[in-house]
Design a protein around this motif. Structure first.
Motif, short mmCIF file in Angstrom:
data_model
loop_
_atom_site.label_atom_id
_atom_site.label_comp_id
_atom_site.label_asym_id
_atom_site.label_seq_id
_atom_site.Cartn_x
_atom_site.Cartn_y
_atom_site.Cartn_z
N UNK A 101 42.88 34.06 47.56
CA UNK A 101 43.24 34.91 46.70
C UNK A 101 44.42 34.67 45.70
N UNK A 102 45.30 33.95 46.40
CA UNK A 102 46.67 33.55 45.77
C UNK A 102 46.13 32.59 44.69
N UNK A 103 45.32 31.72 45.14
CA UNK A 103 44.94 30.66 43.78
C UNK A 103 44.23 31.34 42.84
N UNK A 104 43.37 32.40 43.09
CA UNK A 104 42.75 33.12 42.28
C UNK A 104 43.85 34.03 41.22
N UNK A 105 44.68 34.46 41.60
CA UNK A 105 45.69 35.44 40.97
C UNK A 105 46.70 34.21 39.88
N UNK A 106 46.74 32.82 40.51
CA UNK A 106 47.48 31.86 39.87
C UNK A 106 46.58 31.57 38.71
N UNK A 112 46.33 34.13 31.44
CA UNK A 112 46.55 35.31 30.55
C UNK A 112 45.53 36.49 30.82
N UNK A 113 44.96 36.43 31.99
CA UNK A 113 44.01 37.84 32.23
C UNK A 113 44.82 38.57 33.18
N UNK A 114 45.11 40.22 32.71
CA UNK A 114 45.71 40.85 33.56
C UNK A 114 44.88 41.88 34.11
N UNK A 115 45.33 42.73 34.70
CA UNK A 115 44.43 43.82 35.28
C UNK A 115 43.90 44.93 34.21
N UNK A 120 38.66 46.31 31.37
CA UNK A 120 37.98 46.47 30.23
C UNK A 120 36.84 45.56 30.38
N UNK A 121 36.81 44.35 30.89
CA UNK A 121 35.83 43.52 31.20
C UNK A 121 34.60 43.91 32.17
N UNK A 122 34.98 44.71 33.15
CA UNK A 122 34.33 45.51 34.05
C UNK A 122 33.62 46.58 33.45
N UNK A 123 34.25 47.39 32.67
CA UNK A 123 33.63 48.62 32.07
C UNK A 123 32.62 47.99 30.93
N UNK A 124 33.00 47.08 30.28
CA UNK A 124 31.96 46.30 29.22
C UNK A 124 30.79 45.83 29.82
N UNK A 125 30.90 45.34 30.95
CA UNK A 125 29.79 44.73 32.04
C UNK A 125 29.03 45.88 32.51
N UNK A 126 29.70 46.94 32.99
CA UNK A 126 29.05 47.92 33.62
C UNK A 126 28.03 48.69 32.33
#
Length: 183
Positions: A101-106, A112-115, A120-126
């Motif tokens: 999880x730490x590696x993923x966050x890094x 430059x991906x933030x929450x 937005x990506x999750x909503x678009x995919x949904x």
């Protein structure tokens, strides 16, 4: 209140004497049997309260029987070793997961991906998933057809109104032509 209701209130006497304090002749119902006032009778003293756990619905009754009663010392020791091994594996997996999880966050930080972008990506995919369903397509087609029919209906109503207005306008012009001008 009428007279009959007053009689009921006057005849009623509570079994508790609140002025005298706690009546120790009543059973004190405590699930553990340990927190009852001293000297008061309890269900456990009479052998009516079980202290062993009662199986829940769907729980295997055999699983609630103490396993130490049926296992040998050797089997118990083997199970203790297995328990320690499984607990250690769980701890290791938790540490590996935390590192991942730490590696993923890094990686996300470097990209430059933030929450907010993830949301937005999750909503678009949904939304994309929803629009791909046959139910959405069928509903969309039905609404499109209904919209076309409504548009055609409004268009025909508009043309009827326009024609009526033209007729009224022509009649009023004809009427004004046929009447001599008054001076």
């Amino acid at each position: 209140m009428d007279c009959r209701q007053m009689d009921f209130y006057e005849d009623y006497q509570s079994p508790f004497d609140f002025d005298a304090g706690v009546n120790k002749n009543y059973l004190y119902l405590s699930p553990s049997g340990n927190s009852s006032p001293s000297g008061s009778p309890t269900l456990q003293k009479f052998g009516l309260l079980r202290t062993d756990p009662v199986p829940e619905e769907g729980e295997d009754v055999a699983a609630t029987i103490s396993a130490t009663e049926t296992l040998s010392e050797e089997e118990q020791e083997e199970l203790r070793k297995e328990l320690a091994k499984v607990e250690e594996e769980i701890q290791t997996l938790s540490q590996v997961l935390a590192a991942k999880e730490k590696h993923l966050a890094e990686i996300k930080r470097k990209l430059g991906i933030n929450s907010l972008q993830e949301l937005k990506q999750n909503i678009a995919k949904g939304w994309q998933d929803v629009t791909a369903t046959s139910a959405y397509k069928k509903t969309s087609e039905t609404l499109s057809q209904a919209g076309q029919k409504a548009s055609a209906a409004f268009s025909s109503v508009g043309s009827v109104i326009t024609k009526k207005l033209e007729d009224v306008n022509i009649r009023s012009i004809q009427h004004s032509i046929s009447m001599p001008a008054m001076r």
